[in-house]
Write a protein that holds these residues in place. Structure first.
Motif, PDB file in Angstrom:
ATOM      1  N   SER A  60       8.136   7.753   8.123  1.00 18.19           N
ATOM      2  CA  SER A  60       8.607   8.445   6.920  1.00 18.19           C
ATOM      3  C   SER A  60       8.981   9.873   7.297  1.00 18.19           C
ATOM      4  O   SER A  60       8.597  10.374   8.360  1.00 18.19           O
ATOM      5  N   ASP A  61       9.745  10.515   6.424  1.00 20.29           N
ATOM      6  CA  ASP A  61      10.131  11.922   6.613  1.00 20.29           C
ATOM      7  C   ASP A  61      10.816  12.167   7.954  1.00 20.29           C
ATOM      8  O   ASP A  61      10.623  13.219   8.576  1.00 20.29           O
ATOM      9  N   TYR A  62      11.586  11.198   8.407  1.00 20.13           N
ATOM     10  CA  TYR A  62      12.313  11.371   9.666  1.00 20.13           C
ATOM     11  C   TYR A  62      13.719  10.825   9.495  1.00 20.13           C
ATOM     12  O   TYR A  62      13.914   9.626   9.288  1.00 20.13           O
ATOM     13  N   ILE A  63      14.688  11.717   9.546  1.00 23.95           N
ATOM     14  CA  ILE A  63      16.091  11.325   9.445  1.00 23.95           C
ATOM     15  C   ILE A  63      16.776  11.696  10.749  1.00 23.95           C
ATOM     16  O   ILE A  63      16.823  12.865  11.127  1.00 23.95           O
ATOM     17  N   CYS A  64      17.269  10.699  11.439  1.00 26.35           N
ATOM     18  CA  CYS A  64      17.950  10.921  12.709  1.00 26.35           C
ATOM     19  C   CYS A  64      19.077   9.910  12.816  1.00 26.35           C
ATOM     20  O   CYS A  64      18.849   8.704  12.647  1.00 26.35           O
ATOM     21  N   TYR A  65      20.278  10.382  13.091  1.00 31.46           N
ATOM     22  CA  TYR A  65      21.421   9.480  13.143  1.00 31.46           C
ATOM     23  C   TYR A  65      21.782   9.067  14.563  1.00 31.46           C
ATOM     24  O   TYR A  65      22.881   8.589  14.825  1.00 31.46           O
ATOM     25  N   LYS A  66      20.825   9.245  15.479  1.00 27.84           N
ATOM     26  CA  LYS A  66      20.969   8.695  16.823  1.00 27.84           C
ATOM     27  C   LYS A  66      20.244   7.346  16.864  1.00 27.84           C
ATOM     28  O   LYS A  66      19.197   7.185  16.236  1.00 27.84           O
ATOM     29  N   PRO A  67      20.752   6.383  17.614  1.00 25.64           N
ATOM     30  CA  PRO A  67      20.143   5.049  17.630  1.00 25.64           C
ATOM     31  C   PRO A  67      18.797   5.011  18.362  1.00 25.64           C
ATOM     32  O   PRO A  67      18.622   5.646  19.401  1.00 25.64           O
ATOM     33  N   CYS A 113      12.903   1.552  13.637  1.00 21.74           N
ATOM     34  CA  CYS A 113      13.964   1.658  14.646  1.00 21.74           C
ATOM     35  C   CYS A 113      15.205   0.913  14.154  1.00 21.74           C
ATOM     36  O   CYS A 113      15.148   0.150  13.196  1.00 21.74           O
ATOM     37  N   ASP A 114      16.316   1.126  14.819  1.00 25.08           N
ATOM     38  CA  ASP A 114      17.586   0.561  14.362  1.00 25.08           C
ATOM     39  C   ASP A 114      17.845  -0.844  14.884  1.00 25.08           C
ATOM     40  O   ASP A 114      18.376  -1.693  14.175  1.00 25.08           O
ATOM     41  N   ILE A 115      17.505  -1.074  16.130  1.00 23.97           N
ATOM     42  CA  ILE A 115      17.673  -2.385  16.754  1.00 23.97           C
ATOM     43  C   ILE A 115      16.303  -2.820  17.249  1.00 23.97           C
ATOM     44  O   ILE A 115      15.585  -2.036  17.875  1.00 23.97           O
ATOM     45  N   LYS A 123      25.389   5.013  11.149  1.00 25.83           N
ATOM     46  CA  LYS A 123      23.982   4.984  10.742  1.00 25.83           C
ATOM     47  C   LYS A 123      23.798   5.620   9.371  1.00 25.83           C
ATOM     48  O   LYS A 123      23.064   5.100   8.526  1.00 25.83           O
ATOM     49  N   GLN A 124      24.459   6.741   9.151  1.00 25.21           N
ATOM     50  CA  GLN A 124      24.302   7.416   7.863  1.00 25.21           C
ATOM     51  C   GLN A 124      24.794   6.535   6.720  1.00 25.21           C
ATOM     52  O   GLN A 124      24.148   6.444   5.670  1.00 25.21           O
TER      53      GLN A 124
END
Length: 253
Positions: free
Chosen positions: A86-93, A113-115, A205-206
């Motif tokens: 939570s409370d973590y926004i990052c647009y890197k994979p 995680c994204d993948i 991602k965004q």
């Protein structure tokens, strides 16, 4: 910061992070969460790093979740569980390479995680109800968005565990990999991403995580997404088009 509970390595633009408590099935205590938060904030702010892989040390577990043997105290770091649930926004994979058990908070961390790729020997589940808890680090909400609601409820209300094949069948993970190849495959995926425009990746991602409305005018997309503005204001399309025409790999600025 000197890390006691995680290990890291950097290879050019790729950051690898390992929860390093194999004797405790990589269970996560507040100190581990603090270290994970710190390294992921470093990843987010370092322009030279483009992709991260998160895994667990040893062959038994990605993470067995919350360290139930930890005795809570007022001196515990006040950070989100696992640093990024939570409370973590990052647009890197970020790629989760699950090797073994991903249970409770460990699965919540993987779902952040994204993948998510998993070894053929992995096990997943939310056993929290069996110890008087629930998937409170975002697991319940994320799972219900990721898979059909009734399947999510079946896992969350029973605390049952499923294997990699079952997880793949319900769409919980991206793919299954032989255990010996889990990190190799994670690095292959990372390298595929690194060939792409980092600005295009961030914009994608965004849009995905902020649920771009299907009835929204595509011509006004810049008004909604800041990462799209960065991409549109860059020279990345020209770089990519020129590299494609010349049959060479693009060099992103």
């Amino acid at each position: 910061m000197n890390y006691k509970n995680i290990k890291t390595s950097i290879n050019k633009q790729l950051l690898e992070i390992y929860i390093n408590r194999p004797d405790k099935m990589n269970a996560i205590n507040p100190e581990t969460s603090m270290e994970l938060k710190h390294i992921f904030e470093q990843f987010k702010s370092n322009d030279n790093l483009k992709v991260a892989i998160l895994s667990g040390s040893g062959e038994k577990a990605f993470s067995a979740g919350n360290d139930l043997k930890h005795i809570r105290s007022d001196s515990d770091p006040k950070v989100p569980f696992g640093g990024i649930t939570s409370d973590y926004i990052c647009y890197k994979p970020i790629i989760a390479a699950v090797n073994g058990f991903a249970l409770g908070g460990g699965l919540e961390l993987a779902l952040s995680c994204d993948i998510l790729i998993a070894s053929d020997k992995s096990t997943f589940g939310f056993p929290e109800p069996k110890v008087g808890l629930f998937a409170g680090a975002g697991g319940a909400a994320k799972l219900a968005k990721l898979i059909p609601q009734k399947l999510a409820l079946s896992l969350l209300l029973t605390g049952k565990l499923i294997n990699s094949i079952e997880a793949n069948n319900i769409g919980l993970i991206s793919e299954i990999v032989p255990a010996k190849d889990i990190l190799k495959r994670a690095r292959e995926i990372a390298n595929e991403i690194l060939k792409c425009s980092p600005l295009a990746i961030s914009a994608t991602k965004q849009i995905i995580y902020n649920e771009y409305p299907t009835d929204h005018d595509p011509g006004n997309i810049e008004k909604v997404y800041s990462e799209v503005i960065k991409l549109r204001n860059s020279n990345h399309f020209n770089i990519g088009k020129k590299a494609f025409a010349n049959k060479e790999d693009p060099i992103w600025d």
